[in-house]
Design an enzyme around this catalytic site. Structure first.
Site, PDB file in Angstrom:
ATOM      1  N   LYS A 192       0.841  -1.209   0.000  1.00 38.28           N
ATOM      2  CA  LYS A 192       0.000   0.000   0.000  1.00 38.28           C
ATOM      3  C   LYS A 192       0.868   1.248   0.000  1.00 38.28           C
ATOM      4  O   LYS A 192       0.631   2.196  -0.753  1.00 38.28           O
ATOM      5  CB  LYS A 192      -0.934  -0.006   1.229  1.00 38.28           C
ATOM      6  CG  LYS A 192      -2.100  -0.959   1.084  1.00 38.28           C
ATOM      7  CD  LYS A 192      -2.835  -1.217   2.397  1.00 38.28           C
ATOM      8  CE  LYS A 192      -3.899  -2.294   2.180  1.00 38.28           C
ATOM      9  NZ  LYS A 192      -4.511  -2.782   3.416  1.00 38.28           N
ATOM     10  N   GLN A 245      -4.828  -1.358   9.569  1.00 36.12           N
ATOM     11  CA  GLN A 245      -4.740  -2.697   8.990  1.00 36.12           C
ATOM     12  C   GLN A 245      -5.379  -3.723   9.927  1.00 36.12           C
ATOM     13  O   GLN A 245      -5.040  -3.790  11.112  1.00 36.12           O
ATOM     14  CB  GLN A 245      -3.254  -3.038   8.736  1.00 36.12           C
ATOM     15  CG  GLN A 245      -3.031  -4.352   8.025  1.00 36.12           C
ATOM     16  CD  GLN A 245      -3.581  -4.362   6.595  1.00 36.12           C
ATOM     17  OE1 GLN A 245      -3.403  -3.409   5.846  1.00 36.12           O
ATOM     18  NE2 GLN A 245      -4.245  -5.437   6.233  1.00 36.12           N
ATOM     19  N   ASP A 248     -11.295   2.883   4.070  1.00 39.26           N
ATOM     20  CA  ASP A 248     -11.710   1.481   3.973  1.00 39.26           C
ATOM     21  C   ASP A 248     -13.232   1.361   3.911  1.00 39.26           C
ATOM     22  O   ASP A 248     -13.760   0.309   3.560  1.00 39.26           O
ATOM     23  CB  ASP A 248     -11.206   0.706   5.209  1.00 39.26           C
ATOM     24  CG  ASP A 248     -10.089  -0.266   4.869  1.00 39.26           C
ATOM     25  OD1 ASP A 248      -9.886  -0.552   3.675  1.00 39.26           O
ATOM     26  OD2 ASP A 248      -9.417  -0.742   5.809  1.00 39.26           O
TER      27      ASP A 248
END
Ligand code: NDP
Length: 296
Positions: free
Chosen positions: A54, A98, A121
């Protein structure tokens, strides 16, 4: 194989190109550089690989990447304090924590402490509610990637019968909402669904998000249907470790009209959509026009 291959790797490269163009314009016209903060708690090897990937792709499209690596025993209070700091940092437009988090941390609490407009997200309860009510939101990256590929292949999805196999909060449910938003008739299947083969055989669009290697055989697929395989399963075959999806690719490709491979299908789209969400969040934060085609 008779189906058209939907090449997620190439599509993701195209999305990253669009993001990079938009980032360059934001810098040139407004002096703004979008920034993505990724928070990793602990040393889970798979998570470390994702976070590295990422960060690398964020920099490649011209955005700022802020990586925060915390010890596995970080307290909830310290993690929440970091998120609060990132929420208030104007250089940070997107925040991603994460998952999974170490067991002593409350995932829902942590995710819901991210400012919804920075929740790239799309897991914050506000974004879930906005998506569910058809309002502008941050959309979870994997389903967004699937939607982009479906729209690209079909143009309009209106009136199509779609089945989503899997009802997780991160893939199945938001995928179903997005397909409904595009006027599909949507069935959500799961482990308690009766006659799953029958349900799948009726669908023009099949999205498989289960986590069971090659569970969907070709003879469940309606002739000409579009198959999007979200599954990522590591199995051993002929003495080698290989990645396979939730769909039996070889037999499904004989009946489908179009199909995504694993690897090289949905997988690469997920990070591309994370970058797309970050540039969208940056535009919204600055009251600027959003990039076209990169949101739901
Ligand atoms: P979850 O384990 O959270 O959900 C799996 C879903 O599949 C559940 O709803 C479960 O039903 C359903 N299911 C399990 N067994 C069956 C069955 N026999 N028949 C029908 N439905 C069944 O998984 P995720 O949604 O997180 O992920 C799904 C897959 O997608 C995994 O392989 C994951 O690795 C992959 N993935 C890929 C991503 C990418 O970037 N390409 C991103 C995220 C995930 P029930 O609710 O009843 O238990």
């Amino acid at each position: 194989m008779t189906a058209t291959l939907i090449d997620g790797k190439a599509f993701a490269a195209k999305v990253r190109g669009q993001v990079a163009e938009h980032v360059a314009r934001l810098k040139q016209d407004h002096g703004i550089t979008p920034g993505l903060a990724v928070v990793l708690v602990g040393e889970d090897p798979a998570s470390q690989v994702y976070v590295r990937s990422k960060g690398k792709q964020t920099v490649e499209v011209g955005m700022n990447s802020f990586e925060h690596k915390l010890e596995a025993d970080t307290s909830e209070a310290d993690l929440l304090a970091l998120i609060d700091q990132l929420n208030n940092d104007p250089a940070v437009h997107g925040i991603l924590v994460q998952l999974p988090l170490p067991k002593h941390l409350d995932e829902d609490l942590v995710i819901n402490s991210i400012a919804p407009e920075k929740d790239v997200d799309g897991f914050h309860i506000s974004n879930v509610g906005l998506l569910g009510t058809g309002q502008k939101s941050m959309v979870p990256c994997t389903p967004l990637g699937c939607l982009m590929m479906l729209r690209d292949h079909h143009g309009s999805l209106s009136g199509m019968d779609a089945v989503v196999i899997g009802r997780s909060n991160i893939v199945g449910k938001p995928m179903a909402q997005l397909l409904l938003g595009d006027s599909c008739t949507v069935t959500i299947a799961h482990s308690r669904t009766k006659d799953l083969p029958d349900v799948v055989r009726r669908a023009d669009i099949v999205v498989a998000a289960v986590g069971r290697p090659e569970m969907v055989p070709g003879d469940w697929i309606k002739e000409g249907a579009t198959v999007i395989d979200v599954g990522i399963n590591r199995i051993e075959r002929d003495g080698k470790n290989v990645l396979v999806g939730d769909v039996d690719f070889a037999s499904a490709a004989e009946r489908a009209g179009a199909i995504t491979p694993v690897p090289g299908g949905v997988g690469p789209m997920t990070i591309a959509c994370l970058l797309a969400n970050t540039v969208t969040a940056c535009c919204r934060a600055n009251n600027l026009a959003e990039p076209e085609g990169l949101t739901a």
